[in-house]
Design a protein around this motif. Structure first.
Motif, PDB file in Angstrom:
ATOM      1  N   CYS A   1     -10.460  11.830  -4.282  1.00  0.00           N
ATOM      2  CA  CYS A   1      -9.646  10.657  -4.618  1.00  0.00           C
ATOM      3  C   CYS A   1      -8.469  10.531  -3.655  1.00  0.00           C
TER       4      CYS A   1
ATOM      5  N   LEU B   1      -7.745   7.610  -0.841  1.00  0.00           N
ATOM      6  CA  LEU B   1      -6.467   6.906  -0.788  1.00  0.00           C
ATOM      7  C   LEU B   1      -5.885   6.957   0.623  1.00  0.00           C
ATOM      8  N   ASP B   2      -5.979   8.129   1.281  1.00  0.00           N
ATOM      9  CA  ASP B   2      -5.472   8.261   2.656  1.00  0.00           C
ATOM     10  C   ASP B   2      -6.246   7.353   3.622  1.00  0.00           C
TER      11      ASP B   2
ATOM     12  N   ASP C   1       2.705   1.777  -3.328  1.00  0.00           N
ATOM     13  CA  ASP C   1       1.834   2.224  -4.420  1.00  0.00           C
ATOM     14  C   ASP C   1       1.251   3.615  -4.171  1.00  0.00           C
ATOM     15  N   TYR C   2       1.521   4.177  -3.004  1.00  0.00           N
ATOM     16  CA  TYR C   2       0.873   5.438  -2.617  1.00  0.00           C
ATOM     17  C   TYR C   2       1.227   6.585  -3.569  1.00  0.00           C
TER      18      TYR C   2
ATOM     19  N   THR D   1       0.832  -1.213   0.000  1.00  0.00           N
ATOM     20  CA  THR D   1       0.000   0.000   0.000  1.00  0.00           C
ATOM     21  C   THR D   1       0.859   1.252   0.000  1.00  0.00           C
TER      22      THR D   1
ATOM     23  N   CYS E   1      -4.563  10.414  -8.992  1.00  0.00           N
ATOM     24  CA  CYS E   1      -5.724  11.192  -8.523  1.00  0.00           C
ATOM     25  C   CYS E   1      -5.743  12.605  -9.082  1.00  0.00           C
TER      26      CYS E   1
ATOM     27  N   LYS F   1      -7.632   4.551   2.877  1.00  0.00           N
ATOM     28  CA  LYS F   1      -7.200   3.187   2.602  1.00  0.00           C
ATOM     29  C   LYS F   1      -5.889   2.874   3.315  1.00  0.00           C
TER      30      LYS F   1
ATOM     31  N   SER G   1      -7.478  12.615   5.621  1.00  0.00           N
ATOM     32  CA  SER G   1      -8.672  12.254   4.845  1.00  0.00           C
ATOM     33  C   SER G   1      -9.899  13.095   5.220  1.00  0.00           C
TER      34      SER G   1
ATOM     35  N   SER H   1      -0.436   6.154  -6.959  1.00  0.00           N
ATOM     36  CA  SER H   1      -1.883   6.354  -6.843  1.00  0.00           C
ATOM     37  C   SER H   1      -2.209   7.823  -6.615  1.00  0.00           C
ATOM     38  N   LEU H   2      -1.342   8.488  -5.864  1.00  0.00           N
ATOM     39  CA  LEU H   2      -1.553   9.922  -5.612  1.00  0.00           C
ATOM     40  C   LEU H   2      -1.461  10.720  -6.906  1.00  0.00           C
TER      41      LEU H   2
END
Length: 389
Positions: free
Chosen positions: A302, A306-307, A288-289, A285, A296, A309, A352, A292-293
Motif C-alpha cells: 500500500c 502511494l509512493d 494527503d500523503y 497529493t 496503509c 502515485k 516504491s 494516506s500513509l
C-alpha cells in the motif's frame, strides 16, 4: 452692454462676428544668460508649482463654465476672466521653459509687459459644440501630441545645448517653437471655451505681400491684424515638418516598446496562471500523503503504491512546467523548480521499489525526502517572485 472681449492689453472691444482664435505675439529671439539657460528647469520649478495649483482651480472653473456655456451659449464672465489669466500664465511659463525668452515670468494672471502676449476674445458659443467639445478636441490633441513629442524631446535638448553654447536661439528654431507653443495655447483656449475658433495655424500665418518671416509686437488696443501674425521662414517650416516626423517615429517606437512590455506582462500572467493550475493536483497529493500513509498501516504494498502515485504526479507536473512558455526573467527559476520536482519524484519512485519494510525504512532515512520537498516549496516561491516582476 455688449458682449465682453478681452484683449492682450486688457482693452475692451465689441464682440466679433467671426470667431477669433487665441492670438499670441512673440518678441524676436534675443541674447540669453547662459547661467539661466543651464538651470532653466530648476528656475521654472516655483512657476510650475503655482501652475499646478492654478490648474486644479482651472479644471473646476472649466466644469462650472461648461454648464454655464451649455445653457446660456457663452462662458460666464468670472470663468472667462480666470481662465484667460490662467492661459496667459501658462503660455509665459511654457515660453520660458522652451527657451523662447530669458525674462522670468511674472506671478500674475493679468496681462503684463512680457515677450509673450495673449489676446483672448470670448464670445457666443455654439451649444452643440460645447456639448461635444471633448470629441471636437480629439483631432487637435492628436496633432498637438505628435508635434509636441517631436519638438520637446530630443530636439529641445539639442536646442538647449545650442542656446547654452551660443547664448541665443537661432531665429528659425525660435519661430518653429513659437508655432508649437501657439498651437498648444490655441488648443487649450478652445478646450477652455475661451473661443469658438477651431485651433489652427500650426505652420504659421500666410505670408502677406512684403511680409518678412518673424513676429511683430502687438499693437496697443487691438487684438488682430499684422502685428499678431507669425510668419515662418522656410527653415522654420522645415523644422515643423521635422517635428511631425520625429513625433510620429517616436510615437511608433514608444508604442512598440509599450506593446512589448504589455505582451511581457501578459505572458508572465498567463504563465503564472498555468503554473498555479498545474500545481494544484501535486499539492493535493502531497497534502494527503501523511493521512494516506497512516491508512496503509504496515502494508508495504500500500505504501509503495502511494509512493508511485506521488512520483507520477510529480513527473506530470515537471512535464507541464517544461511545456509552459516562460518570460525570460523566469526561465532560470522555472528550471530550478523542474529540477527539484524531478529529484523528488525520483526519490518516491525509488522508495516504491523496496522489497521489505526494513529496506524501505533505510532508503527513506537516507533519501533526504523532507529536504527535497522543502526545495520544491522554495523554488516554487522563487518562480512566483520571478513571474511577478
Amino acid at each position: 452692454m455688449s458682449a465682453y472681449y478681452a484683449t492682450g492689453a486688457g482693452a475692451p472691444a465689441t464682440e466679433q462676428s467671426t470667431p477669433v482664435p487665441v492670438l499670441v505675439a512673440f518678441a524676436d529671439s534675443a541674447p540669453q544668460s547662459r547661467a539661466t539657460v543651464a538651470f532653466r528647469i530648476i528656475m521654472a520649478i516655483p512657476q510650475l508649482i503655482v501652475l499646478w495649483l492654478l490648474g486644479i482651480a482651472a479644471m473646476v472653473i472649466t466644469i462650472i463654465g461648461w454648464f454655464g456655456a451649455l445653457f446660456t451659449g457663452r462662458l460666464p464672465v468670472f470663468a472667462a476672466d480666470f481662465l484667460t489669466g490662467y492661459l496667459r500664465w501658462l503660455s509665459r511659463v511654457d515660453a520660458y521653459s522652451y527657451l523662447l525668452t530669458d525674462v522670468y515670468p511674472p506671478f500674475t494672471l493679468d496681462d503684463a509687459d512680457y515677450p509673450v502676449r495673449l489676446s483672448v476674445a470670448p464670445g457666443r458659443l455654439n451649444r452643440l459644440a460645447v456639448l461635444f467639445r471633448f470629441f471636437l478636441l480629439i483631432p487637435c490633441w492628436i496633432v498637438q501630441a505628435v508635434v509636441t513629442y517631436g519638438a520637446l524631446t530630443i530636439f529641445l535638448f539639442v536646442t538647449w545645448l545650442i542656446v547654452l553654447i551660443r547664448g541665443q536661439m537661432p531665429d528659425s528654431i525660435h519661430q518653429a517653437l513659437a508655432a508649437v507653443l501657439r498651437y498648444q495655447v490655441r488648443t487649450l483656449g478652445f478646450a477652455l471655451m475661451l473661443t469658438s475658433a477651431y485651433p489652427g495655424g500650426l505652420f504659421g500665418d500666410p505670408a502677406s505681400s512684403g511680409a518678412q518671416a518673424g513676429y511683430g509686437v502687438p499693437a496697443a488696443g487691438t487684438a488682430a491684424g499684422p502685428s499678431w501674425r507669425l510668419v515662418l521662414s522656410e527653415t522654420a517650416r522645415r523644422l515643423m515638418v521635422l517635428f511631425i516626423v520625429l513625433g510620429v517615429l517616436l510615437g511608433v517606437v514608444n508604442g512598440v516598446v509599450q506593446g512589448a512590455l504589455l505582451s511581457h506582462r501578459v505572458s508572465a500572467l498567463t504563465a503564472a496562471e498555468e503554473v498555479s493550475a498545474d500545481v494544484a493536483p501535486v499539492r493535493d497529493t502531497l497534502n494527503d500523503y501523511s493521512a494516506s500513509l497512516q491508512a496503509c498501516g504496515n502494508k508495504l504494498s500500500c505504501v509503495e503504491a502511494l509512493d508511485k502515485k506521488v512520483a507520477v504526479s510529480l513527473n506530470t507536473f515537471a512535464g507541464q512546467l517544461r511545456g509552459i512558455a516562460m518570460p525570460s526573467q523566469a526561465t532560470a527559476a522555472n528550471a530550478a523548480l523542474i529540477a527539484a520536482v524531478s529529484d523528488t519524484a525520483a526519490i518516491f519512485a525509488k522508495l516504491s521499489t523496496a522489497t521489505s519494510a526494513s529496506q524501505y525504512i533505510t532508503m527513506a532515512q537516507s533519501s533526504g525526502l523532507q529536504q527535497s520537498i522543502d526545495k520544491i516549496n522554495q523554488t516554487y516561491e522563487n518562480l512566483g517572485i520571478a513571474l511577478s516582476k
